[in-house]
Design a protein around this motif. Structure first.
Motif, PDB file in Angstrom:
ATOM      1  N   ALA A 136       0.814  -1.209   0.000  1.00  0.00           N
ATOM      2  CA  ALA A 136       0.000   0.000   0.000  1.00  0.00           C
ATOM      3  C   ALA A 136       0.852   1.266   0.000  1.00  0.00           C
ATOM      4  N   LEU A 137       1.955   1.235   0.732  1.00  0.00           N
ATOM      5  CA  LEU A 137       2.773   2.440   0.885  1.00  0.00           C
ATOM      6  C   LEU A 137       3.911   2.539  -0.121  1.00  0.00           C
ATOM      7  N   ASP A 138       4.086   1.523  -0.933  1.00  0.00           N
ATOM      8  CA  ASP A 138       5.183   1.502  -1.893  1.00  0.00           C
ATOM      9  C   ASP A 138       5.105   2.716  -2.823  1.00  0.00           C
ATOM     10  N   ARG A 139       6.110   3.577  -2.773  1.00  0.00           N
ATOM     11  CA  ARG A 139       6.264   4.767  -3.619  1.00  0.00           C
ATOM     12  C   ARG A 139       5.102   5.759  -3.476  1.00  0.00           C
ATOM     13  N   ALA A 140       4.395   5.730  -2.358  1.00  0.00           N
ATOM     14  CA  ALA A 140       3.278   6.653  -2.161  1.00  0.00           C
ATOM     15  C   ALA A 140       3.784   8.071  -1.921  1.00  0.00           C
ATOM     16  N   ASP A 141       3.179   9.031  -2.611  1.00  0.00           N
ATOM     17  CA  ASP A 141       3.497  10.446  -2.398  1.00  0.00           C
ATOM     18  C   ASP A 141       2.665  11.033  -1.259  1.00  0.00           C
ATOM     19  N   LEU A 142       1.429  10.570  -1.161  1.00  0.00           N
ATOM     20  CA  LEU A 142       0.496  11.094  -0.167  1.00  0.00           C
ATOM     21  C   LEU A 142      -0.357   9.949   0.347  1.00  0.00           C
ATOM     22  N   VAL A 143      -0.582   9.931   1.653  1.00  0.00           N
ATOM     23  CA  VAL A 143      -1.428   8.925   2.279  1.00  0.00           C
ATOM     24  C   VAL A 143      -2.541   9.635   3.050  1.00  0.00           C
ATOM     25  N   LEU A 144      -3.775   9.197   2.839  1.00  0.00           N
ATOM     26  CA  LEU A 144      -4.904   9.652   3.647  1.00  0.00           C
ATOM     27  C   LEU A 144      -5.348   8.497   4.531  1.00  0.00           C
ATOM     28  N   ILE A 145      -5.348   8.717   5.844  1.00  0.00           N
ATOM     29  CA  ILE A 145      -5.840   7.712   6.786  1.00  0.00           C
ATOM     30  C   ILE A 145      -7.288   8.047   7.121  1.00  0.00           C
ATOM     31  N   SER A 146      -8.186   7.154   6.774  1.00  0.00           N
ATOM     32  CA  SER A 146      -9.610   7.376   7.013  1.00  0.00           C
ATOM     33  C   SER A 146     -10.210   6.105   7.606  1.00  0.00           C
ATOM     34  N   VAL A 147      -9.945   5.922   8.890  1.00  0.00           N
ATOM     35  CA  VAL A 147     -10.407   4.730   9.602  1.00  0.00           C
ATOM     36  C   VAL A 147     -11.074   5.174  10.897  1.00  0.00           C
ATOM     37  N   PRO A 148     -11.871   4.303  11.544  1.00  0.00           N
ATOM     38  CA  PRO A 148     -12.424   4.650  12.858  1.00  0.00           C
ATOM     39  C   PRO A 148     -11.321   5.021  13.832  1.00  0.00           C
ATOM     40  N   MET A 149     -11.634   5.919  14.753  1.00  0.00           N
ATOM     41  CA  MET A 149     -10.612   6.453  15.646  1.00  0.00           C
ATOM     42  C   MET A 149      -9.909   5.353  16.446  1.00  0.00           C
ATOM     43  N   ASP A 150     -10.616   4.315  16.814  1.00  0.00           N
ATOM     44  CA  ASP A 150     -10.002   3.244  17.597  1.00  0.00           C
ATOM     45  C   ASP A 150      -8.987   2.440  16.791  1.00  0.00           C
ATOM     46  N   ALA A 151      -9.102   2.478  15.470  1.00  0.00           N
ATOM     47  CA  ALA A 151      -8.178   1.729  14.612  1.00  0.00           C
ATOM     48  C   ALA A 151      -6.955   2.549  14.241  1.00  0.00           C
ATOM     49  N   PHE A 152      -6.937   3.825  14.615  1.00  0.00           N
ATOM     50  CA  PHE A 152      -5.916   4.738  14.115  1.00  0.00           C
ATOM     51  C   PHE A 152      -4.512   4.344  14.551  1.00  0.00           C
ATOM     52  N   VAL A 153      -4.331   4.081  15.841  1.00  0.00           N
ATOM     53  CA  VAL A 153      -2.978   3.806  16.328  1.00  0.00           C
ATOM     54  C   VAL A 153      -2.442   2.505  15.735  1.00  0.00           C
ATOM     55  N   GLY A 154      -3.304   1.521  15.517  1.00  0.00           N
ATOM     56  CA  GLY A 154      -2.875   0.280  14.885  1.00  0.00           C
ATOM     57  C   GLY A 154      -2.403   0.511  13.458  1.00  0.00           C
ATOM     58  N   VAL A 155      -3.087   1.393  12.742  1.00  0.00           N
ATOM     59  CA  VAL A 155      -2.677   1.734  11.380  1.00  0.00           C
ATOM     60  C   VAL A 155      -1.318   2.425  11.395  1.00  0.00           C
ATOM     61  N   LEU A 156      -1.133   3.351  12.326  1.00  0.00           N
ATOM     62  CA  LEU A 156       0.152   4.050  12.422  1.00  0.00           C
ATOM     63  C   LEU A 156       1.295   3.073  12.645  1.00  0.00           C
ATOM     64  N   ARG A 157       1.090   2.108  13.538  1.00  0.00           N
ATOM     65  CA  ARG A 157       2.140   1.130  13.817  1.00  0.00           C
ATOM     66  C   ARG A 157       2.412   0.247  12.610  1.00  0.00           C
ATOM     67  N   ALA A 158       1.349  -0.128  11.900  1.00  0.00           N
ATOM     68  CA  ALA A 158       1.533  -0.965  10.706  1.00  0.00           C
ATOM     69  C   ALA A 158       2.259  -0.204   9.608  1.00  0.00           C
ATOM     70  N   MET A 159       2.048   1.110   9.528  1.00  0.00           N
ATOM     71  CA  MET A 159       2.693   1.927   8.507  1.00  0.00           C
ATOM     72  C   MET A 159       4.179   2.144   8.778  1.00  0.00           C
ATOM     73  N   GLN A 160       4.556   2.193  10.035  1.00  0.00           N
ATOM     74  CA  GLN A 160       5.881   2.684  10.421  1.00  0.00           C
ATOM     75  C   GLN A 160       7.045   2.028   9.679  1.00  0.00           C
ATOM     76  N   PRO A 161       7.084   0.688   9.551  1.00  0.00           N
ATOM     77  CA  PRO A 161       8.261   0.088   8.884  1.00  0.00           C
ATOM     78  C   PRO A 161       8.325   0.369   7.387  1.00  0.00           C
ATOM     79  N   HIS A 162       7.247   0.841   6.800  1.00  0.00           N
ATOM     80  CA  HIS A 162       7.161   0.935   5.340  1.00  0.00           C
ATOM     81  C   HIS A 162       7.019   2.362   4.832  1.00  0.00           C
ATOM     82  N   LEU A 163       6.981   3.327   5.731  1.00  0.00           N
ATOM     83  CA  LEU A 163       6.701   4.705   5.339  1.00  0.00           C
ATOM     84  C   LEU A 163       7.981   5.436   4.955  1.00  0.00           C
ATOM     85  N   SER A 164       8.002   5.965   3.744  1.00  0.00           N
ATOM     86  CA  SER A 164       9.155   6.727   3.278  1.00  0.00           C
ATOM     87  C   SER A 164       9.236   8.064   4.019  1.00  0.00           C
ATOM     88  N   ALA A 165      10.432   8.554   4.175  1.00  0.00           N
ATOM     89  CA  ALA A 165      10.646   9.831   4.855  1.00  0.00           C
ATOM     90  C   ALA A 165      10.088  11.004   4.061  1.00  0.00           C
TER      91      ALA A 165
END
Length: 298
Positions: A62-91
């Motif tokens: 999902a994050l491969d070569r992404a220029d922009l990411v929009l996170i649109s999930v229920p608030m309770d799922a937000f922190v889990g998404v952030l953690r899942a993104m961390q190893p794959h998110l480009s600077a």
């Protein structure tokens, strides 16, 4: 807006994320939109409707070569998404969100990524929606002439803020900025409180056996007032969890108003009751309808 993104990733392909993706696609502002979700049926529907170009339940893809990411999930799922993104998110990838509470979002981003991780993150809240949810409800013009509130932190990069701002504006949105704490207070009063009241009223009448099937007698006023009680319960439960003290504060203010109304009825204070109604009408006509000294028959 002159910038065209090569790749935009939408995490959560429901009404908000799907409309964002479709709006960018129809405006020619993105070459490829990747949709990420855990539910295969939602991804399939988003693909079928042309909201996204490719679908995945793998965060690395999902994050491969992404220029922009929009996170649109229920608030309770937000922190889990952030953690899942961390190893794959480009600077260099910009990240924004569509969450209805902002202090909790900022705190969770800082907890997962540290203060420096906020540079390319632009907290946001599009003030648009329907009582329907999911990919089937998405539409390209959802944000036309609606506000999008951004709550940048002191660490937010000016360049990131400018790009996210112009992106929302390209979808027809009116973008404004405010501090996260002020946002949560304003929307607890103007958005969260009405939703909680609508849910409470429908639940109240549904539970009172003395009225029988009272809903068969409802007319336009009841349906207008309670329309938002058809919104997604999961989303609104999570908003309660993440902005609970502030919502509770405004519920207490509303409780005070209800107690004053009860007192005016029981003491037959008709002048006081009229004054309260008239002040409310004049305020709504002026601030919401843009009228001045509106006629009672308008």
């Amino acid at each position: 807006m002159s910038q065209v993104f090569d790749r935009v990733t939408v995490i959560g392909v429901g009404l908000i994320g799907g409309s964002f993706a479709l709006g960018l696609k129809q405006a020619g502002l993105v070459k490829t939109v990747t949709g990420y979700a855990r539910q295969q049926d939602r991804l399939a529907l988003a693909l079928e409707r042309g909201l996204i170009d490719q679908a995945t339940d793998d965060m690395a893809q999902a994050l491969d070569r992404a220029d922009l990411v929009l996170i649109s999930v229920p608030m309770d799922a937000f922190v889990g998404v952030l953690r899942a993104m961390q190893p794959h998110l480009s600077a260099t990838t910009l990240v924004t969100d569509a969450g209805s509470t902002k202090q909790s979002v900022v705190a969770e981003v800082e907890a997962v990524y540290g203060p420096d991780g906020l540079a390319n993150f632009v907290p946001g809240h599009p003030i648009a929606g329907k009582e329907q949810s999911g990919p089937a409800a998405a539409c390209a013009d959802l944000y036309q002439n609606h506000r999008v509130v951004l709550t940048p932190t002191q660490q937010t990069s000016p360049a990131a803020l400018e790009t996210v701002t112009t992106t929302w504006q390209a979808l027809g949105a009116q973008v404004c900025e405010m501090p996260a704490a002020f946002h949560d207070n304003v929307f607890a009063a103007t958005s969260h409180l009405p939703h909680f009241l609508a849910y409470a009223l429908v639940d109240l009448l549904n539970e009172h056996e003395e009225l029988g099937n009272v809903f068969q007698y409802t007319a336009g006023g009841f349906r207008d007032f309670t329309r938002i009680a058809s919104s997604d319960p999961t989303m609104w439960r999570d908003i309660g969890k993440h902005n609970g003290p502030t919502i509770a504060k405004w519920l207490k203010h509303y409780r005070d108003e209800i107690e004053q109304l009860i007192d005016q009825l029981e003491t037959r204070d008709w002048d006081g009751l009229y004054g309260r109604f008239d002040r409310a009408k004049q305020a709504r006509d002026h601030h919401i309808l843009g009228k001045t000294n509106a006629s009672p028959n308008e």
